[in-house]
Design a protein around this motif. Structure first.
Motif, PDB file in Angstrom:
ATOM      1  N   ILE A   1       0.833  -1.211   0.000  1.00 11.46           N
ATOM      2  CA  ILE A   1       0.000   0.000   0.000  1.00 11.46           C
ATOM      3  C   ILE A   1       0.865   1.258   0.000  1.00 11.46           C
ATOM      4  O   ILE A   1       0.677   2.161  -0.820  1.00 11.46           O
ATOM      5  CB  ILE A   1      -0.969   0.004   1.213  1.00 11.46           C
ATOM      6  N   VAL A   2       1.840   1.335   0.922  1.00  3.77           N
ATOM      7  CA  VAL A   2       2.593   2.604   1.013  1.00  3.77           C
ATOM      8  C   VAL A   2       3.530   2.804  -0.173  1.00  3.77           C
ATOM      9  O   VAL A   2       3.688   3.937  -0.657  1.00  3.77           O
ATOM     10  CB  VAL A   2       3.357   2.750   2.354  1.00  3.77           C
ATOM     11  N   ILE A   3       4.094   1.725  -0.694  1.00  2.00           N
ATOM     12  CA  ILE A   3       4.949   1.879  -1.887  1.00  2.00           C
ATOM     13  C   ILE A   3       4.084   2.375  -3.049  1.00  2.00           C
ATOM     14  O   ILE A   3       4.484   3.251  -3.816  1.00  2.00           O
ATOM     15  CB  ILE A   3       5.677   0.548  -2.229  1.00  2.00           C
ATOM     16  N   GLY A   4       2.851   1.843  -3.133  1.00  2.60           N
ATOM     17  CA  GLY A   4       1.921   2.294  -4.182  1.00  2.60           C
ATOM     18  C   GLY A   4       1.631   3.790  -4.076  1.00  2.60           C
ATOM     19  O   GLY A   4       1.586   4.495  -5.087  1.00  2.60           O
ATOM     20  N   LEU A   5       1.450   4.273  -2.841  1.00  2.54           N
ATOM     21  CA  LEU A   5       1.166   5.707  -2.650  1.00  2.54           C
ATOM     22  C   LEU A   5       2.336   6.574  -3.105  1.00  2.54           C
ATOM     23  O   LEU A   5       2.161   7.594  -3.770  1.00  2.54           O
ATOM     24  CB  LEU A   5       0.887   5.991  -1.156  1.00  2.54           C
ATOM     25  N   ILE A   6       3.541   6.143  -2.741  1.00  3.17           N
ATOM     26  CA  ILE A   6       4.727   6.918  -3.119  1.00  3.17           C
ATOM     27  C   ILE A   6       4.933   6.859  -4.636  1.00  3.17           C
ATOM     28  O   ILE A   6       5.234   7.879  -5.288  1.00  3.17           O
ATOM     29  CB  ILE A   6       5.983   6.375  -2.374  1.00  3.17           C
ATOM     30  N   GLU A   7       4.735   5.691  -5.200  1.00  9.29           N
ATOM     31  CA  GLU A   7       4.917   5.531  -6.649  1.00  9.29           C
ATOM     32  C   GLU A   7       3.989   6.475  -7.413  1.00  9.29           C
ATOM     33  O   GLU A   7       4.397   7.141  -8.371  1.00  9.29           O
ATOM     34  CB  GLU A   7       4.660   4.077  -7.036  1.00  9.29           C
ATOM     35  N   GLU A   8       2.744   6.530  -6.950  1.00  6.33           N
ATOM     36  CA  GLU A   8       1.758   7.414  -7.590  1.00  6.33           C
ATOM     37  C   GLU A   8       2.232   8.869  -7.601  1.00  6.33           C
ATOM     38  O   GLU A   8       2.157   9.558  -8.604  1.00  6.33           O
ATOM     39  CB  GLU A   8       0.476   7.339  -6.764  1.00  6.33           C
ATOM     40  N   ARG A   9       2.769   9.313  -6.458  1.00  4.12           N
ATOM     41  CA  ARG A   9       3.211  10.705  -6.362  1.00  4.12           C
ATOM     42  C   ARG A   9       4.467  10.947  -7.205  1.00  4.12           C
ATOM     43  O   ARG A   9       4.599  11.996  -7.832  1.00  4.12           O
ATOM     44  CB  ARG A   9       3.471  11.082  -4.900  1.00  4.12           C
ATOM     45  N   LEU A  10       5.374   9.978  -7.237  1.00  5.30           N
ATOM     46  CA  LEU A  10       6.579  10.158  -8.056  1.00  5.30           C
ATOM     47  C   LEU A  10       6.215  10.151  -9.539  1.00  5.30           C
ATOM     48  O   LEU A  10       6.779  10.911 -10.328  1.00  5.30           O
ATOM     49  CB  LEU A  10       7.618   9.071  -7.761  1.00  5.30           C
TER      50      LEU A  10
ATOM     51  N   ASP B   1      14.392  -0.452  -0.315  1.00  3.51           N
ATOM     52  CA  ASP B   1      14.800  -0.978  -1.626  1.00  3.51           C
ATOM     53  C   ASP B   1      13.884  -0.435  -2.719  1.00  3.51           C
ATOM     54  O   ASP B   1      14.340  -0.005  -3.787  1.00  3.51           O
ATOM     55  CB  ASP B   1      14.724  -2.512  -1.633  1.00  3.51           C
ATOM     56  N   ALA B   2      12.571  -0.435  -2.443  1.00  2.00           N
ATOM     57  CA  ALA B   2      11.610   0.037  -3.454  1.00  2.00           C
ATOM     58  C   ALA B   2      11.841   1.508  -3.766  1.00  2.00           C
ATOM     59  O   ALA B   2      11.781   1.928  -4.928  1.00  2.00           O
ATOM     60  CB  ALA B   2      10.178  -0.186  -2.955  1.00  2.00           C
TER      61      ALA B   2
ATOM     62  N   GLY C   1      14.646   3.178  -3.599  1.00  2.00           N
ATOM     63  CA  GLY C   1      15.843   3.275  -4.437  1.00  2.00           C
ATOM     64  C   GLY C   1      15.516   2.982  -5.894  1.00  2.00           C
ATOM     65  O   GLY C   1      15.940   3.701  -6.805  1.00  2.00           O
ATOM     66  N   GLU C   2      14.721   1.941  -6.111  1.00  2.00           N
ATOM     67  CA  GLU C   2      14.362   1.557  -7.487  1.00  2.00           C
ATOM     68  C   GLU C   2      13.480   2.619  -8.148  1.00  2.00           C
ATOM     69  O   GLU C   2      13.665   2.960  -9.311  1.00  2.00           O
ATOM     70  CB  GLU C   2      13.625   0.210  -7.486  1.00  2.00           C
ATOM     71  N   LEU C   3      12.522   3.153  -7.375  1.00  2.00           N
ATOM     72  CA  LEU C   3      11.620   4.164  -7.947  1.00  2.00           C
ATOM     73  C   LEU C   3      12.380   5.430  -8.319  1.00  2.00           C
ATOM     74  O   LEU C   3      12.152   6.019  -9.385  1.00  2.00           O
ATOM     75  CB  LEU C   3      10.509   4.520  -6.940  1.00  2.00           C
ATOM     76  N   LEU C   4      13.287   5.854  -7.435  1.00  6.68           N
ATOM     77  CA  LEU C   4      14.060   7.073  -7.746  1.00  6.68           C
ATOM     78  C   LEU C   4      14.902   6.851  -8.990  1.00  6.68           C
ATOM     79  O   LEU C   4      14.945   7.701  -9.891  1.00  6.68           O
ATOM     80  CB  LEU C   4      14.939   7.461  -6.551  1.00  6.68           C
ATOM     81  N   ALA C   5      15.544   5.679  -9.066  1.00  6.13           N
ATOM     82  CA  ALA C   5      16.385   5.382 -10.230  1.00  6.13           C
ATOM     83  C   ALA C   5      15.551   5.390 -11.513  1.00  6.13           C
ATOM     84  O   ALA C   5      15.968   5.945 -12.539  1.00  6.13           O
ATOM     85  CB  ALA C   5      17.072   4.033 -10.043  1.00  6.13           C
ATOM     86  N   LYS C   6      14.347   4.819 -11.419  1.00  8.53           N
ATOM     87  CA  LYS C   6      13.461   4.769 -12.590  1.00  8.53           C
ATOM     88  C   LYS C   6      13.127   6.176 -13.094  1.00  8.53           C
ATOM     89  O   LYS C   6      12.940   6.403 -14.288  1.00  8.53           O
ATOM     90  CB  LYS C   6      12.181   4.041 -12.168  1.00  8.53           C
TER      91      LYS C   6
END
Ligand code: AP5
Ligand code: ZN
Length: 215
Positions: free
Chosen positions: A63-72, A94-95, A97-102
């Protein structure tokens, strides 16, 4: 710049994040605020997490990774992001790091705010928040002005969080030491960690946060 404010419940992450938003044009991403917003607007996800949050347990990584991903993904970064209350587990770190790199972004600093447990309990049990603008107060260290109006927006309604009681706070602390404190070692090993003393007047802590940031 992209930074993480890391620390136990009540360490002052939200308080310092709000100043960084004003002074540096950073965007604050607080998973706690996002979850509380979902809860008060009564979304399915909000209803799902309400009890977990009131107990002081962690919401699922998914859930929380999904929320951050949406905002990024919505790319509202401005001068960068302040992650406040995220990540809280190694999987979330870890997630991130991957999202920022993406998104072609890097993590600049992780500021660990150190505050002893007695002070943390006193801070959260005395906290109130302006219902209109989110400004954070404390009964003793940062009281609502005598005229009952928020210093930022003039609002007159102040709320207390369902999890700001001693019982939930004990569980939040336990959860922090069990699940989140390993991130201190994780970011030390990644050469991102800057640790500061989070005790003392808010302005003094602010100066320490500024001093800890690499830019
Ligand atoms: P969240 O909202 O993130 O709460 P928290 O981590 O427990 O942090 P707090 O908001 O309590 O403290 P803060 O460090 O921001 O302190 P503040 O500046 O307000 O999370 C809530 C819940 O959501 C979690 O328990 C979990 O269930 C869920 N959740 C959220 N993120 C999640 C994630 N990533 N994964 C899984 N679940 C997640 O200050 C506290 C008080 O102290 C205020 O009254 C303030 O005025 C006062 N104060 C601040 N600085 C000082 C100072 N220097 N001196 C004296 N008083 C001060
Ligand atoms: Zn206000």
């Amino acid at each position: 710049m992209n930074i993480i404010l890391l620390g136990p419940p009540g360490a002052g992450k939200g308080t310092q994040a709000r100043t960084l938003v004003e002074e540096r044009g950073l965007v604050q991403l607080s998973t706690g605020d996002m979850l509380r917003a979902a809860k008060s607007s009564g979304t399915e996800m909000g209803n799902l997490v309400a009890d977990v949050m009131a107990r002081g347990d962690l919401v699922t990584d998914e859930i929380v990774i999904g929320l951050i991903e949406e905002r990024l993904n919505s790319d509202e970064g401005g001068n960068g992001f302040i992650f406040d209350g995220f990540p809280r587990t190694l999987a979330q770190a870890d997630a991130l790091g991957e999202l920022l790199a993406k998104h072609g972004k890097t993590l600049d600093d992780v500021v660990e705010m150190r505050v002893n447990d007695d002070a943390l309990v006193a801070r959260v049990t005395g906290r109130s928040t302006c219902a209109d603008c989110g400004e954070v107060y404390h009964d003793e260290t940062r009281p609502v002005p005598a005229d009952g109006k928020c210093i930022k927006c003039g609002g007159t309604t102040f709320t207390r969080r369902a999890d700001d009681n001693e019982e939930s706070m004990r569980n939040r602390l336990l959860t922090y030491y069990r699940e989140t404190s390993p991130l201190i070692g994780y970011y030390y090993a990644n050469e991102k960690l800057r640790s500061i003393d989070g005790l003392g007047p808010i302005d003094e802590v602010k100066a320490r946060v500024d001093g800890a940031l690499s830019a």
